[in-house]
Design a protein around this motif. Structure first.
Motif, PDB file in Angstrom:
ATOM      1  N   GLY A  43       0.812  -1.212   0.000  1.00  0.00           N
ATOM      2  CA  GLY A  43       0.000   0.000   0.000  1.00  0.00           C
ATOM      3  C   GLY A  43       0.842   1.257   0.000  1.00  0.00           C
ATOM      4  N   ASN A  44       1.930   1.260   0.758  1.00  0.00           N
ATOM      5  CA  ASN A  44       2.841   2.417   0.764  1.00  0.00           C
ATOM      6  C   ASN A  44       3.493   2.605  -0.603  1.00  0.00           C
ATOM      7  OD1 ASN A  44       2.395   3.260   3.373  1.00  0.00           O
ATOM      8  ND2 ASN A  44       4.057   2.032   4.214  1.00  0.00           N
ATOM      9  N   VAL A  52       0.556  10.078  -3.337  1.00  0.00           N
ATOM     10  CA  VAL A  52      -0.209  10.447  -2.137  1.00  0.00           C
ATOM     11  C   VAL A  52       0.389   9.837  -0.868  1.00  0.00           C
ATOM     12  CG1 VAL A  52      -2.374  10.810  -3.355  1.00  0.00           C
ATOM     13  CG2 VAL A  52      -1.830   8.534  -2.480  1.00  0.00           C
ATOM     14  N   GLU A  53       1.677   9.543  -0.886  1.00  0.00           N
ATOM     15  CA  GLU A  53       2.263   8.885   0.279  1.00  0.00           C
ATOM     16  C   GLU A  53       2.418   9.805   1.478  1.00  0.00           C
ATOM     17  OE1 GLU A  53       6.393   7.687  -0.040  1.00  0.00           O
ATOM     18  OE2 GLU A  53       6.579   9.002  -1.762  1.00  0.00           O
ATOM     19  N   ASP A  54       2.511  11.097   1.251  1.00  0.00           N
ATOM     20  CA  ASP A  54       2.681  12.017   2.365  1.00  0.00           C
ATOM     21  C   ASP A  54       1.846  13.266   2.093  1.00  0.00           C
ATOM     22  OD1 ASP A  54       3.624  12.964   4.778  1.00  0.00           O
ATOM     23  OD2 ASP A  54       5.383  13.902   3.883  1.00  0.00           O
ATOM     24  N   LEU A  65      -5.134   2.249   0.932  1.00  0.00           N
ATOM     25  CA  LEU A  65      -4.326   1.415   0.046  1.00  0.00           C
ATOM     26  C   LEU A  65      -3.600   0.319   0.820  1.00  0.00           C
ATOM     27  CD1 LEU A  65      -2.870   4.174  -2.292  1.00  0.00           C
ATOM     28  CD2 LEU A  65      -4.530   2.413  -2.917  1.00  0.00           C
ATOM     29  N   GLN A  66      -3.164   0.609   2.040  1.00  0.00           N
ATOM     30  CA  GLN A  66      -2.543  -0.422   2.873  1.00  0.00           C
ATOM     31  C   GLN A  66      -3.544  -1.518   3.199  1.00  0.00           C
ATOM     32  OE1 GLN A  66      -1.164   1.848   6.216  1.00  0.00           O
ATOM     33  NE2 GLN A  66       0.870   2.152   5.334  1.00  0.00           N
ATOM     34  N   ALA A  70      -3.399  -5.410   2.139  1.00  0.00           N
ATOM     35  CA  ALA A  70      -3.462  -6.490   3.132  1.00  0.00           C
ATOM     36  C   ALA A  70      -4.569  -7.478   2.784  1.00  0.00           C
ATOM     37  CB  ALA A  70      -3.686  -5.910   4.524  1.00  0.00           C
ATOM     38  N   VAL A  71      -5.720  -6.994   2.336  1.00  0.00           N
ATOM     39  CA  VAL A  71      -6.819  -7.892   1.972  1.00  0.00           C
ATOM     40  C   VAL A  71      -6.398  -8.785   0.808  1.00  0.00           C
ATOM     41  CG1 VAL A  71      -9.137  -7.971   0.971  1.00  0.00           C
ATOM     42  CG2 VAL A  71      -8.674  -6.441   2.875  1.00  0.00           C
ATOM     43  N   VAL A  72      -5.761  -8.197  -0.183  1.00  0.00           N
ATOM     44  CA  VAL A  72      -5.317  -8.979  -1.343  1.00  0.00           C
ATOM     45  C   VAL A  72      -4.284 -10.018  -0.924  1.00  0.00           C
ATOM     46  CG1 VAL A  72      -4.032  -8.827  -3.525  1.00  0.00           C
ATOM     47  CG2 VAL A  72      -5.869  -7.212  -3.040  1.00  0.00           C
TER      48      VAL A  72
END
Length: 92
Positions: A43-44, A52-54, A65-66, A70-72
């Motif tokens: 996701g990061n 859009v990381e920061d 996105l994280q 994780a779900v995937v």
């Protein structure tokens, strides 16, 4: 201290991913934590690719996105885990 946050976030994301996925996941909780950590890293990376990381304030898009990562990874990891275990189902 970063490794401790990675474990905590991975644990939480792994639990949320297991709750979101339909049916029962068969991997142990420690493996879900590792998959959650991998999902957070994925996701990061995606957040960095789309820029859009920061952001100012709470990074909601990065956190979403994280969670998606994780779900995937938890879903795919469960399929791989069951394939490696010979698809034996536990009755408990």
């Amino acid at each position: 201290m970063h490794w401790l946050w990675a474990i905590i976030v991975g644990f939480v994301l792994g639990l949320i991913a297991r709750a979101v996925l339909p049916g029962r996941q068969h991997q142990p909780i420690w493996l879900s934590t590792l998959f959650g950590i991998a999902g957070a890293i994925l996701g990061n990376a995606v957040a960095g690719w789309i820029g859009v990381e920061d952001t100012k304030g709470i990074d909601w898009i990065r956190h979403l996105l994280q969670l998606v990562g994780a779900v995937v990874i938890v879903g795919l990891g469960d399929m791989v885990y069951m394939a490696l275990r010979g698809n034996r189902r536990r009755t408990a």
